[in-house]
Design an enzyme around this catalytic site. Structure first.
Site, PDB file in Angstrom:
ATOM      1  N   GLU A  74       0.826  -1.202   0.000  1.00  0.00           N
ATOM      2  CA  GLU A  74       0.000   0.000   0.000  1.00  0.00           C
ATOM      3  C   GLU A  74       0.863   1.256   0.000  1.00  0.00           C
ATOM      4  OE1 GLU A  74      -3.111   2.695   2.623  1.00  0.00           O
ATOM      5  OE2 GLU A  74      -2.345   0.830   3.486  1.00  0.00           O
ATOM      6  N   ASP A 142       9.298   6.413  14.970  1.00  0.00           N
ATOM      7  CA  ASP A 142       9.044   7.817  14.665  1.00  0.00           C
ATOM      8  C   ASP A 142       9.363   8.632  15.916  1.00  0.00           C
ATOM      9  OD1 ASP A 142       8.158  10.268  13.805  1.00  0.00           O
ATOM     10  OD2 ASP A 142       6.039   9.733  13.709  1.00  0.00           O
ATOM     11  N   ASP A 144       9.710  12.641  17.245  1.00  0.00           N
ATOM     12  CA  ASP A 144       9.494  14.066  16.971  1.00  0.00           C
ATOM     13  C   ASP A 144      10.113  14.904  18.073  1.00  0.00           C
ATOM     14  OD1 ASP A 144       8.156  13.721  14.616  1.00  0.00           O
ATOM     15  OD2 ASP A 144       6.147  13.849  15.499  1.00  0.00           O
TER      16      ASP A 144
END
Length: 453
Positions: A74, A142, A144
């Site tokens: 995908e 991930d 941040d």
């Protein structure tokens, strides 16, 4: 507005304007623009390398390759005005390139490999057979920098500078060494997110086949005991000794805390940051002594940085061995962990079907390209100096068009693509081919043994 494309018949919402081959101006304005992005996708995006990565050797050249593999992956496109096109799939490199150039996505996200072509998921849903399930996805992380706002004082939110970026360098170094030494992974790609953080892609075959439960277990391995916001001790390191992983991590954390962040963030120079650190010392008499001393002496006579001098004083008093308050000597480590230890978005890592932004996208808020980061030289990475969309177009204008080289050759993007190719992609594909060949030999030998009966 949210829209979803289905290749079974829905409109593809492609943008039909022709992609310009050059921006007709000597100076490109320093801003994000869709026409600039068309040039980027038309001349600079590394389609070959990207497609080879996503194929993992299943390119049709070996009898053991899975020709349906890439077509079951995908991809998600985010278009202008936050129009989302989920469950895109492509059976060839040319099909991928054509779609990207036509739709000009502001962002490309990568999802899992499903059991069937995701673009045909509705047909399988109507059949009543639960055949549409994710079967493979890179293990991803991930991080941040906005999650560190309570321990950085130069920036906040999405803003970032070279003074607070060492927080991301620490995260890269701590996780990279652990993923390699503790878990045995080899094919790891670190990527700048384009704005305020970093992404990690673990691409070994055994990592891609992890279940959600196994992914969650690895994510929790990297978690330290963080107290709730009402507890003044933000991190609690329990036990008589640190886990070997935490001990190794502390050596990294301590260096960056003392050599980089302590002074750049003025951790012991302002009343707010001082109080935060003193609150983490469980012996109130020591914290009171330090506070009184620092209130009387705002300057250091030796000329040494005030943050460094005060940190030395704190460590001497806490680690003197004369005090018997439980957890006192461990408080120095807790302060360092609280200010520097990696803060992961756990949900991104725990679920196979979570989307993550593709490398070599251009961030629409900054115009910066999401380039790979070499973990062995991550100290040298400067997020404010990465290639930008407007800068790359200026370089193209100055260079002119050449049919003899790839479009990104001779631009500031070249170094990043060459690093991606030589340090990550080629070793990865070499391993994929070797694994494929070994599996094929086993299959052939099994067929021979079976026919001998």
């Amino acid at each position: 507005m949210v829209a979803e494309e289905n290749r079974d018949g829905a409109d593809d919402m492609a943008i039909d304007e022709p992609a310009p081959h050059n921006i007709q101006r000597s100076v490109v304005p320093n801003e994000f623009d869709q026409n600039y992005l068309r040039v980027y996708y038309g001349r600079l995006f590394p389609y070959d390398d990207f497609y080879r990565w996503m194929s993992y050797g299943n390119d049709g050249k070996h009898p053991a390759c899975d020709t349906s593999f890439i077509g079951r992956r995908e991809f998600s496109f985010t278009l202008e005005n936050n129009i989302f096109l989920r469950f895109q799939s492509f059976s060839s490199r040319s099909e991928l390139e054509k779609s990207v150039k036509e739709k000009c996505p502001f962002k490309i996200d990568i999802g899992p490999v499903y059991s069937v072509d995701p673009a045909k998921r509705n047909a399988y849903a109507r059949s009543g057979d639960n055949a549409f399930v994710p079967v493979e996805k890179e293990l991803v992380f991930d991080i941040d920098i906005s999650d560190y706002d309570d321990v950085r004082y130069c920036c906040s939110g999405a803003d970032v500078c070279i003074d607070c970026w060492p927080l991301m360098t620490v995260a890269i170094k701590v996780l990279d060494v652990s993923l390699r030494e503790d878990f045995g992974f080899n094919h790891i790609l670190w990527v700048y997110s384009g704005r305020r953080g970093v992404h990690c892609w673990v691409c070994d075959h055994k990592a891609r086949r992890l279940t959600n439960e196994q992914r969650a277990a690895i994510a929790h391995y990297f978690r330290v005991n963080r107290s709730n916001e009402n507890n003044k001790r933000k991190v609690t390191l329990s036990g008589p000794a640190l886990h070997p992983f935490l001990t190794r991590s502390y050596n990294i954390l301590q260096f960056y805390f003392e050599e980089k962040l302590l002074s750049s963030q003025s951790y012991l120079a302002s009343e707010e940051s001082i109080q935060r650190i003193l609150d983490m010392i469980p012996d109130e008499s020591i914290s009171s002594q330090l506070q009184e001393k620092w209130q009387k002496n705002h300057q250091v006579s030796s000329g040494e940085d005030v943050n460094v001098a005060r940190w030395k004083q704190l460590k001497r008093m806490v680690q003197s061995g004369k005090q018997k308050v439980q957890g006192l000597r461990r408080s120095v480590e807790e302060i360092v962990f609280c200010h520097t230890y990696p803060r992961l978005d756990m949900e991104v890592s725990k679920h196979m079907n979570h989307l993550l932004k593709s490398p070599f996208c251009v961030h629409p808020k900054t115009g910066r390209v999401c380039i790979p980061i070499d973990p062995s030289h991550s100290d040298q990475f400067d997020p404010t100096a990465v290639p930008t969309l407007s800068g790359l177009l200026e370089e193209l204008n100055m260079r002119g068009h050449s049919a003899d080289t790839e479009g990104w050759e001779g631009t500031s993007l070249a170094e990043s693509i060459k690093f991606f190719r030589s340090s990550f992609l080629q070793p990865l594909l070499k391993t994929c081919k070797a694994d494929m060949e070994a599996a094929y030999r086993v299959k052939v030998q099994g067929s021979k043994n079976g026919s001998s009966w």
